[in-house]
Write an enzyme that holds these catalytic residues in place. Structure first.
Site, PDB file in Angstrom:
ATOM      1  N   ARG A  32       0.677  -1.283   0.344  1.00  0.00           N
ATOM      2  CA  ARG A  32      -0.037   0.108  -0.160  1.00  0.00           C
ATOM      3  C   ARG A  32       1.207   0.836  -0.355  1.00  0.00           C
ATOM      4  NH1 ARG A  32      -3.531  -2.752  -2.071  1.00  0.00           N
ATOM      5  NH2 ARG A  32      -5.725  -3.451  -0.242  1.00  0.00           N
TER       6      ARG A  32
ATOM      7  N   GLU B 275      -2.754   7.709  -3.929  1.00  0.00           N
ATOM      8  CA  GLU B 275      -3.105   7.131  -5.665  1.00  0.00           C
ATOM      9  C   GLU B 275      -4.912   7.434  -6.172  1.00  0.00           C
ATOM     10  OE1 GLU B 275      -2.323   3.238  -5.167  1.00  0.00           O
ATOM     11  OE2 GLU B 275      -3.925   2.172  -5.463  1.00  0.00           O
TER      12      GLU B 275
ATOM     13  N   HIS C 294      -1.170   0.168  -9.732  1.00  0.00           N
ATOM     14  CA  HIS C 294      -1.788  -0.712  -9.005  1.00  0.00           C
ATOM     15  C   HIS C 294      -2.815  -1.411  -9.843  1.00  0.00           C
ATOM     16  CE1 HIS C 294      -3.812  -1.272  -4.811  1.00  0.00           C
ATOM     17  NE2 HIS C 294      -3.563  -2.317  -5.269  1.00  0.00           N
TER      18      HIS C 294
HETATM   19  P1  NAP Z   1      -1.282 -11.995   4.887  1.00  0.00           P
HETATM   20  O1  NAP Z   1      -0.839 -13.315   4.475  1.00  0.00           O
HETATM   21  O2  NAP Z   1      -1.890 -11.086   6.401  1.00  0.00           O
HETATM   22  O3  NAP Z   1       0.575 -10.951   5.119  1.00  0.00           O
HETATM   23  C1  NAP Z   1       1.452 -10.336   5.424  1.00  0.00           C
HETATM   24  C2  NAP Z   1       2.170 -10.441   6.520  1.00  0.00           C
HETATM   25  O4  NAP Z   1       2.642  -8.858   6.675  1.00  0.00           O
HETATM   26  C3  NAP Z   1       2.333 -11.239   6.900  1.00  0.00           C
HETATM   27  O5  NAP Z   1       3.765 -11.838   7.522  1.00  0.00           O
HETATM   28  C4  NAP Z   1       2.663 -10.221   8.731  1.00  0.00           C
HETATM   29  O6  NAP Z   1       3.522 -11.226   9.799  1.00  0.00           O
HETATM   30  C5  NAP Z   1       3.298  -8.376   8.492  1.00  0.00           C
HETATM   31  N1  NAP Z   1       2.358  -7.576   9.034  1.00  0.00           N
HETATM   32  C6  NAP Z   1       1.354  -7.974   9.208  1.00  0.00           C
HETATM   33  N2  NAP Z   1       1.245  -6.392  10.120  1.00  0.00           N
HETATM   34  C7  NAP Z   1       2.241  -5.709   9.950  1.00  0.00           C
HETATM   35  C8  NAP Z   1       2.953  -4.515  11.072  1.00  0.00           C
HETATM   36  N3  NAP Z   1       1.926  -4.342  11.304  1.00  0.00           N
HETATM   37  N4  NAP Z   1       4.248  -4.315  10.600  1.00  0.00           N
HETATM   38  C9  NAP Z   1       5.274  -6.028  10.278  1.00  0.00           C
HETATM   39  N5  NAP Z   1       4.343  -7.015   9.975  1.00  0.00           N
HETATM   40  C10 NAP Z   1       3.371  -7.027   9.465  1.00  0.00           C
HETATM   41  O7  NAP Z   1      -1.355 -10.378   3.387  1.00  0.00           O
HETATM   42  P2  NAP Z   1      -1.121 -11.241   2.206  1.00  0.00           P
HETATM   43  O8  NAP Z   1      -2.075 -11.659   1.589  1.00  0.00           O
HETATM   44  O9  NAP Z   1       0.116 -11.768   1.924  1.00  0.00           O
HETATM   45  O10 NAP Z   1      -0.950  -9.581   1.619  1.00  0.00           O
HETATM   46  C11 NAP Z   1      -0.149  -8.824   2.237  1.00  0.00           C
HETATM   47  C12 NAP Z   1      -0.866  -7.020   1.307  1.00  0.00           C
HETATM   48  O11 NAP Z   1      -0.565  -6.668  -0.143  1.00  0.00           O
HETATM   49  C13 NAP Z   1      -2.669  -6.666   1.679  1.00  0.00           C
HETATM   50  O12 NAP Z   1      -2.793  -6.235   2.971  1.00  0.00           O
HETATM   51  C14 NAP Z   1      -2.247  -5.572   0.420  1.00  0.00           C
HETATM   52  O13 NAP Z   1      -2.718  -4.286   1.194  1.00  0.00           O
HETATM   53  C15 NAP Z   1      -1.218  -5.671   0.370  1.00  0.00           C
HETATM   54  N6  NAP Z   1      -1.753  -6.214  -1.504  1.00  0.00           N
HETATM   55  C16 NAP Z   1      -1.241  -4.997  -3.118  1.00  0.00           C
HETATM   56  C17 NAP Z   1      -1.657  -6.164  -4.207  1.00  0.00           C
HETATM   57  C18 NAP Z   1      -1.428  -4.806  -4.946  1.00  0.00           C
HETATM   58  O14 NAP Z   1      -2.274  -5.289  -6.602  1.00  0.00           O
HETATM   59  N7  NAP Z   1      -0.275  -4.057  -5.445  1.00  0.00           N
HETATM   60  C19 NAP Z   1      -2.427  -7.622  -4.824  1.00  0.00           C
HETATM   61  C20 NAP Z   1      -2.357  -7.829  -3.046  1.00  0.00           C
HETATM   62  C21 NAP Z   1      -2.659  -7.617  -2.649  1.00  0.00           C
HETATM   63  P3  NAP Z   1       3.054 -10.925  10.978  1.00  0.00           P
HETATM   64  O15 NAP Z   1       1.771 -11.510  11.478  1.00  0.00           O
HETATM   65  O16 NAP Z   1       4.323 -11.383  11.774  1.00  0.00           O
HETATM   66  O17 NAP Z   1       3.843  -9.043  11.634  1.00  0.00           O
HETATM   67  C1  8YV Z   2      -7.163  -5.286  -6.195  1.00  0.00           C
HETATM   68  C2  8YV Z   2      -5.460  -5.460  -3.535  1.00  0.00           C
HETATM   69  O1  8YV Z   2      -6.277  -4.436  -6.820  1.00  0.00           O
HETATM   70  O2  8YV Z   2      -6.150  -7.013  -3.339  1.00  0.00           O
HETATM   71  C3  8YV Z   2      -5.732  -5.806  -2.544  1.00  0.00           C
HETATM   72  O3  8YV Z   2      -5.425  -5.583  -2.062  1.00  0.00           O
HETATM   73  O4  8YV Z   2      -4.826  -4.183  -4.015  1.00  0.00           O
HETATM   74  C4  8YV Z   2      -5.264  -5.664  -5.520  1.00  0.00           C
HETATM   75  O5  8YV Z   2      -5.991  -6.875  -5.822  1.00  0.00           O
HETATM   76  C5  8YV Z   2      -7.469  -4.372  -5.436  1.00  0.00           C
HETATM   77  O6  8YV Z   2      -7.953  -4.418  -3.729  1.00  0.00           O
HETATM   78  C6  8YV Z   2      -8.880  -3.541  -5.911  1.00  0.00           C
HETATM   79  O7  8YV Z   2      -9.631  -2.040  -5.361  1.00  0.00           O
END
Ligand code: NAP
Ligand code: 8YV
Length: 323
Positions: A233, A262, A280
């Site tokens: 994010r 964004e 994104h």
């Molecule tokens: P997840 O499985 O919940 O993993 C999150 C990781 O972050 C865990 O390893 C957790 O470990 C760590 N974490 C959580 N809160 C933290 C904190 N306050 N400080 C330090 N570490 C922390 O999540 P995920 O499914 O992999 O998704 C991660 C994130 O990616 C989403 O929340 C979203 O914001 C982002 N994302 C972006 C896109 C995109 O299009 N660019 C797409 C999908 C997701 P610990 O609990 O040990 O700290």
């Molecule tokens: C999406 C994302 O594009 O899953 C997330 O957290 O950032 C992306 O996969 C977004 O949430 C769409 O609004």
């Protein structure tokens, strides 16, 4: 037709709107002339709120939707939803985990390669006719011999790690907790990890607990050969300080898929030659967005039938959430 009223908060994929409309009475809030007065008049009776939210869904919204049972969030990241407050009120919050892991990890590795090998810049060079007029594109930095620190080794972080291993990168990770059965060095101190690695790959949730986690101290520790990739994010990175570090070459380069405000991107960031910027698109394939969209709808259907939501977030575990 079910009497379970669904409110879609902002524009969503046709798949979501069509599937919901075929089963439930649906209102598209953004199509109403005055959203506030529509909510005042019609908020009572709404059972499901659906969206990829761009504004906060918090107590003020819940107050207007007294019969709400589920907030179905399009995306795994639900930092726009006050899930603690929802849980307190017995409202389930659901997200779209796992179905997007591989897509986002592909994007992360693509962005890393683009950033380090300067592939977008080299394509621009060719398209501008400069290969012919000026000769070969300058040699780029390399991934060879580098160590990558994953900031958030969760579901997506692990999919990134699998790919990075195949690329020959050495790995480390930062999080709040050391994980059992993970072979990479763990850091509870992000500055210490930034000092020891060449690349920071940021993939943890947004929200208050991670705001500006990537700050001046972390970027200083990453140093002039360091590369920052953010697919998490925009709020996780102090964007103003990052721009200063890129302008002054205090880090080597950054690859960003997400931004603090964004889709508004600071002109100073757009002007940088050592930043690769994506709009994104982490999960943005037809295949993966369809899986996410179907999960959004399936969660609403489950709750409408009094069943457990398929993918509740940690703050609203079933059966604590009202069915
Ligand atoms: P997840 O499985 O919940 O993993 C999150 C990781 O972050 C865990 O390893 C957790 O470990 C760590 N974490 C959580 N809160 C933290 C904190 N306050 N400080 C330090 N570490 C922390 O999540 P995920 O499914 O992999 O998704 C991660 C994130 O990616 C989403 O929340 C979203 O914001 C982002 N994302 C972006 C896109 C995109 O299009 N660019 C797409 C999908 C997701 P610990 O609990 O040990 O700290
Ligand atoms: C999406 C994302 O594009 O899953 C997330 O957290 O950032 C992306 O996969 C977004 O949430 C769409 O609004």
């Amino acid at each position: 037709m079910s009497d379970f009223k669904v409110l879609i908060h902002g524009p969503v994929m046709p798949l979501i709107a069509n599937r919901l409309s075929s089963t439930f009475p649906v209102t598209k809030l953004w199509e109403e002339a005055d959203e506030t007065s529509w909510l005042q008049r019609n908020g009572a009776g709404i059972r499901a709120l659906v969206g990829g939210f761009r504004s906060r869904i918090d107590a003020a919204v819940f107050d207007r939707l007294p019969d709400l049972r589920i907030v179905s969030n399009f995306g795994v990241g639900y930092d726009m939803v006050d899930a603690v407050e929802a849980g307190r009120r017995g409202i389930a919050v659901t997200n779209t985990p796992d179905v997007l892991n591989e897509e986002v990890a592909d994007t992360a590795l693509g962005l890393l390669l683009m950033t380090v090998r300067r592939l977008p810049q080299s394509e621009q060079y060719l398209r501008a006719g400069r290969w012919l007029s000026e000769g070969n594109f300058p040699l780029s930095p390399s991934l060879r011999g580098r160590t990558m620190g994953i900031v958030g080794l969760g579901r997506i972080g692990k999919a990134i790690a699998r790919r990075a291993e195949a690329f020959g990168l050495k790995l480390a990770y930062y999080g709040r907790n050391r994980q059992p059965d993970v072979p990479y060095p763990f850091y509870s101190d992000l500055v210490a990890m930034a000092r020891d690695v060449d690349i920071l790959m940021v993939i943890l949730p947004g929200g208050a607990s991670t705001k500006h986690l990537i700050n001046r101290a972390v970027l200083e520790a990453l140093g002039p050969d360091g590369v920052l990739i953010n697919v998490a994010r925009g709020t996780v990175v102090d964007e103003t300080t990052l721009i200063e570090f890129l302008e002054q070459k205090k880090i080597l380069a950054a690859g960003l898929d997400v931004f603090e405000f964004e889709p508004k991107i600071p002109p100073a960031l757009l002007a940088l030659d050592n930043a690769v910027l994506l709009p994104h698109v982490g999960s943005g394939s037809v295949h993966t967005r369809d899986l996410m969209g179907n999960l959004v709808v399936d969660n609403v259907i489950a709750v409408s039938k009094g069943l457990a939501p398929l993918t509740p977030v940690a703050e609203t575990p079933w059966p604590a959430a009202k069915g």
